[in-house]
Structure formats: structure tokens, C-alpha cells
Design a protein around this motif. Structure first.
Motif, PDB file in Angstrom:
ATOM      1  N   HIS A 123     128.797 -25.909   5.302  1.00 25.39           N
ATOM      2  CA  HIS A 123     129.467 -26.948   4.651  1.00 25.39           C
ATOM      3  C   HIS A 123     130.832 -27.342   5.307  1.00 25.39           C
ATOM      4  N   ARG A 124     131.121 -26.550   6.244  1.00 23.20           N
ATOM      5  CA  ARG A 124     132.650 -26.881   6.776  1.00 23.20           C
ATOM      6  C   ARG A 124     132.801 -28.286   7.219  1.00 23.20           C
ATOM      7  N   CYS A 125     131.726 -29.011   7.858  1.00 24.10           N
ATOM      8  CA  CYS A 125     131.880 -30.412   7.993  1.00 24.10           C
ATOM      9  C   CYS A 125     130.419 -30.963   8.076  1.00 24.10           C
ATOM     10  N   THR A 152     138.188 -29.019  -0.680  1.00 22.40           N
ATOM     11  CA  THR A 152     137.506 -30.235   0.207  1.00 22.40           C
ATOM     12  C   THR A 152     138.415 -31.444   0.585  1.00 22.40           C
ATOM     13  N   LEU A 153     137.786 -31.594   1.624  1.00 22.56           N
ATOM     14  CA  LEU A 153     138.430 -33.204   2.111  1.00 22.56           C
ATOM     15  C   LEU A 153     137.032 -34.173   2.208  1.00 22.56           C
ATOM     16  N   LEU A 154     137.208 -34.942   1.089  1.00 23.76           N
ATOM     17  CA  LEU A 154     136.103 -36.130   1.340  1.00 23.76           C
ATOM     18  C   LEU A 154     136.644 -37.282   2.144  1.00 23.76           C
ATOM     19  N   VAL A 155     135.708 -37.826   3.118  1.00 24.95           N
ATOM     20  CA  VAL A 155     136.109 -38.990   3.895  1.00 24.95           C
ATOM     21  C   VAL A 155     135.170 -40.073   3.630  1.00 24.95           C
ATOM     22  N   PRO A 187     136.124 -47.014   3.936  1.00 22.53           N
ATOM     23  CA  PRO A 187     135.760 -46.113   5.252  1.00 22.53           C
ATOM     24  C   PRO A 187     137.110 -45.476   5.915  1.00 22.53           C
ATOM     25  N   GLY A 188     137.202 -44.411   6.086  1.00 26.60           N
ATOM     26  CA  GLY A 188     138.355 -43.640   6.468  1.00 26.60           C
ATOM     27  C   GLY A 188     139.461 -43.220   5.631  1.00 26.60           C
ATOM     28  N   THR A 189     139.081 -43.481   4.120  1.00 29.49           N
ATOM     29  CA  THR A 189     139.983 -42.885   3.041  1.00 29.49           C
ATOM     30  C   THR A 189     139.637 -41.403   3.068  1.00 29.49           C
ATOM     31  N   LEU A 190     140.859 -40.633   2.822  1.00 26.41           N
ATOM     32  CA  LEU A 190     140.600 -39.109   2.500  1.00 26.41           C
ATOM     33  C   LEU A 190     140.939 -38.918   1.042  1.00 26.41           C
ATOM     34  N   VAL A 191     140.013 -37.823   0.531  1.00 29.63           N
ATOM     35  CA  VAL A 191     140.500 -37.280  -0.800  1.00 29.63           C
ATOM     36  C   VAL A 191     140.482 -35.943  -0.525  1.00 29.63           C
ATOM     37  N   LEU A 192     141.827 -35.393  -0.839  1.00 30.06           N
ATOM     38  CA  LEU A 192     141.987 -34.061  -0.641  1.00 30.06           C
ATOM     39  C   LEU A 192     142.033 -33.186  -2.007  1.00 30.06           C
ATOM     40  N   GLU A 209     120.220 -49.243  -2.618  1.00 28.95           N
ATOM     41  CA  GLU A 209     121.819 -48.883  -2.405  1.00 28.95           C
ATOM     42  C   GLU A 209     121.701 -47.679  -1.497  1.00 28.95           C
ATOM     43  N   SER A 210     122.647 -47.572  -0.769  1.00 29.27           N
ATOM     44  CA  SER A 210     123.162 -46.205   0.139  1.00 29.27           C
ATOM     45  C   SER A 210     124.428 -45.919   0.215  1.00 29.27           C
ATOM     46  N   ARG A 211     124.491 -44.617   0.294  1.00 29.78           N
ATOM     47  CA  ARG A 211     126.181 -44.163   0.364  1.00 29.78           C
ATOM     48  C   ARG A 211     125.912 -42.814   0.999  1.00 29.78           C
ATOM     49  N   TYR A 212     126.959 -42.794   2.243  1.00 28.87           N
ATOM     50  CA  TYR A 212     127.038 -41.759   2.915  1.00 28.87           C
ATOM     51  C   TYR A 212     128.343 -41.298   3.137  1.00 28.87           C
ATOM     52  N   MET A 213     128.487 -40.003   2.921  1.00 29.70           N
ATOM     53  CA  MET A 213     130.187 -39.341   2.891  1.00 29.70           C
ATOM     54  C   MET A 213     130.002 -38.028   4.018  1.00 29.70           C
ATOM     55  N   VAL A 214     131.218 -37.943   4.287  1.00 28.43           N
ATOM     56  CA  VAL A 214     131.637 -36.446   5.225  1.00 28.43           C
ATOM     57  C   VAL A 214     132.391 -35.849   4.206  1.00 28.43           C
ATOM     58  N   SER A 215     132.103 -34.538   4.283  1.00 23.73           N
ATOM     59  CA  SER A 215     132.655 -33.524   3.318  1.00 23.73           C
ATOM     60  C   SER A 215     133.311 -32.481   4.294  1.00 23.73           C
ATOM     61  N   MET A 216     134.479 -32.084   4.298  1.00 17.36           N
ATOM     62  CA  MET A 216     135.110 -31.010   5.286  1.00 17.36           C
ATOM     63  C   MET A 216     135.669 -30.221   4.353  1.00 17.36           C
ATOM     64  N   GLN A 217     135.430 -28.907   4.664  1.00 14.80           N
ATOM     65  CA  GLN A 217     136.072 -27.709   3.845  1.00 14.80           C
ATOM     66  C   GLN A 217     137.191 -26.748   4.793  1.00 14.80           C
TER      67      GLN A 217
END
Length: 254
Positions: A123-125, A152-155, A187-192, A209-217
Motif C-alpha cells: 500500500h505504500r504507493c 494516507t495521502l490521496l493524489v 489532477p495533482g490535488t493532495l488529500v492528507l 466512467e473511469s477514475r484512477y487515484m494514487v494512494s500513498m502511505q
């Protein structure tokens, strides 16, 4: 020739310098206040610039064949790509995750040590994909199995959907009424956020519809006891990445 050009753009982009410049522009006191006022949750609009997101767009095409889909009735439906694969095929995504400038910014906002998860944590990225009708994740906390705090840091990435990130603030504060938020991340917005405090979900996607996110821990420390390690591995194998990836794809979490 085109493929070589795209590869060179990915490898030569100075992601660390770009993030350091962006971080230097932030009003840390204001961000820290917002983070604490929202019970350890912060939104940074359009933090990652277009040149980084363009690299992510190209890398996404190489990651799509590796999406592992899963379905847990009444809780979760969608796809995921774990850290090891993202690191190999999406190097500009993990370059953001590893950025010293980004980690320093998060440290200054949270006033806590902010470290990468152990390199065996899938899950780290990770990349999350919502690409079929009804893809979603139900209301939950990102419960930490580590011995201390985890963020969690959602991008925001590619989002061509009506789905929303829905959040409920203050659920752990006695005598304070919860506050509900819904947002579509550009795109590029962070939620911490502190995963043990923010109750949140992703509302369902619709047909086509489609949605892709990157999650960082990130964590303050990277150890967990053996029983919680087993619980974490089982959750990851069933709900995200599959038994083969979690138990045969690499070393277990330390």
C-alpha cells in the motif's frame, strides 16, 4: 522513437526540484492550522503540476494490464496495483512518494515524524482503479496496523466519473457534530489525513466512467506485531492485491 522520447521525459524530469519549489511556496502555518482544525485532514489543491501529471498519464498505460480487480459485497469493488509494480512501471509516481521535499512538508504540517512505510508494504504507493459501473469503496477508516501513527495521502489523477471522495470529519471527537464533505479531486490535488480519524468512502462509478487515484502511505514508525501483520496481510490479499501478490510477491511487512 515515440516510446524512447516518452521514456526520456520520465527519467529526466526533476521531480524533486519541482516539488521543493512548490513546497517552498506554501504557507505552513495556515496549512497546519487547517490540518488540525479539520481533525488531522488537509486538502492541497493542484499541488503537483501538469508536467508531473503528464508523466503519470503515460505510465498509467503500462500499469493498466496489471490492475487486480476484487469485489467484496456491500463494501468494495474496483482494482488495485501494488507498490512493487508501480515502482517498476510508474517510476514518477514513486519518485513523488519518496520525495524528501514532500516528506518534509508533511512533517512540518503534521508536526510529527513522517517516514515511508517498509518497502514490503504493497500500500505504500499504490494505484486504485474504478473502471466499471458500481466500482466504489464503502465507509471506512484507514486503520493502522503499525505501532504508531499512519497517514494516507490521496493524489488526484485521472477522473472521468461522477464518483466522489466523501469524508466525515470529527467522528472521534466527543460532543462535536460530524461534518460531511464531498469532493472531486483535480489532477495533482493532495488529500492528507490520519487514517484512524477520517471516516470516508468513494461513491460508485456509473457505466462508461473511469477514475484512477494514487494512494500513498506514511508512518511514524514501520513495525507491527506478528498478529497484526497477519491481519494486515490477509486484508490486503482479499480486498486489494490478491493472495499471490501479498504472500508470494515479496517479503512480509516488518
Amino acid at each position: 522513437l515515440l516510446a524512447n522520447c516518452e521514456h526520456n521525459m520520465t527519467t529526466t524530469l526533476d521531480i524533486e526540484n519541482i516539488i521543493a519549489q512548490k513546497a517552498a511556496q506554501q504557507d505552513i502555518a495556515a496549512l497546519r492550522k487547517s490540518y488540525h482544525d479539520q481533525d488531522e485532514m488537509l486538502v492541497l489543491e493542484n499541488f503537483l503540476p501538469a508536467e508531473i501529471m503528464a508523466n503519470w498519464d503515460r505510465e498509467l498505460e503500462t500499469l493498466k494490464p496489471h490492475i487486480h480487480r476484487n469485489f467484496i459485497p456491500k463494501h468494495k469493488k474496483g482494482g488495485s496495483v501494488p507498490f512493487d509494480t508501480v515502482d517498476e512501471l510508474g517510476p514518477s509516481m514513486t519518485a513523488v512518494y519518496r520525495s524528501p521535499a514532500l516528506k518534509e512538508l508533511l512533517h512540518r504540517v503534521t508536526e510529527s515524524p513522517v517516514n515511508e512505510c517498509p518497502d514490503t508494504d504493497p500500500h505504500r504507493c499504490a494505484l486504485y482503479a474504478y473502471t466499471e459501473a458500481g466500482d466504489h469503496i464503502g465507509w471506512h477508516y484507514d486503520t493502522s496496523y503499525y505501532k504508531d501513527k499512519r497517514w494516507t495521502l490521496l493524489v488526484g489523477f485521472q477522473d472521468n466519473s461522477s464518483a466522489r471522495l466523501a469524508c466525515r470529519l470529527y467522528t472521534k471527537i466527543k460532543d462535536r457534530a460530524p461534518v460531511d464533505l464531498e469532493m472531486k479531486l483535480s489532477p495533482g490535488t493532495l488529500v492528507l489525513f490520519n487514517g484512524d480519524r477520517l471516516y470516508h468512502c468513494v461513491t460508485p462509478t456509473k457505466e462508461n466512467e473511469s477514475r484512477y487515484m494514487v494512494s500513498m502511505q506514511y508512518v511514524t514508525r514501520g513495525d507491527m506485531n506478528p498478529f497484526m501483520r497477519f491481519v494486515s496481510n490477509m486484508k490486503d490479499s482479499i480486498a486489494y492485491f490478491g493472495l499471490k501478490q501479498v504472500f508470494l510477491g515479496g517479503k512480509k511487512k516488518k
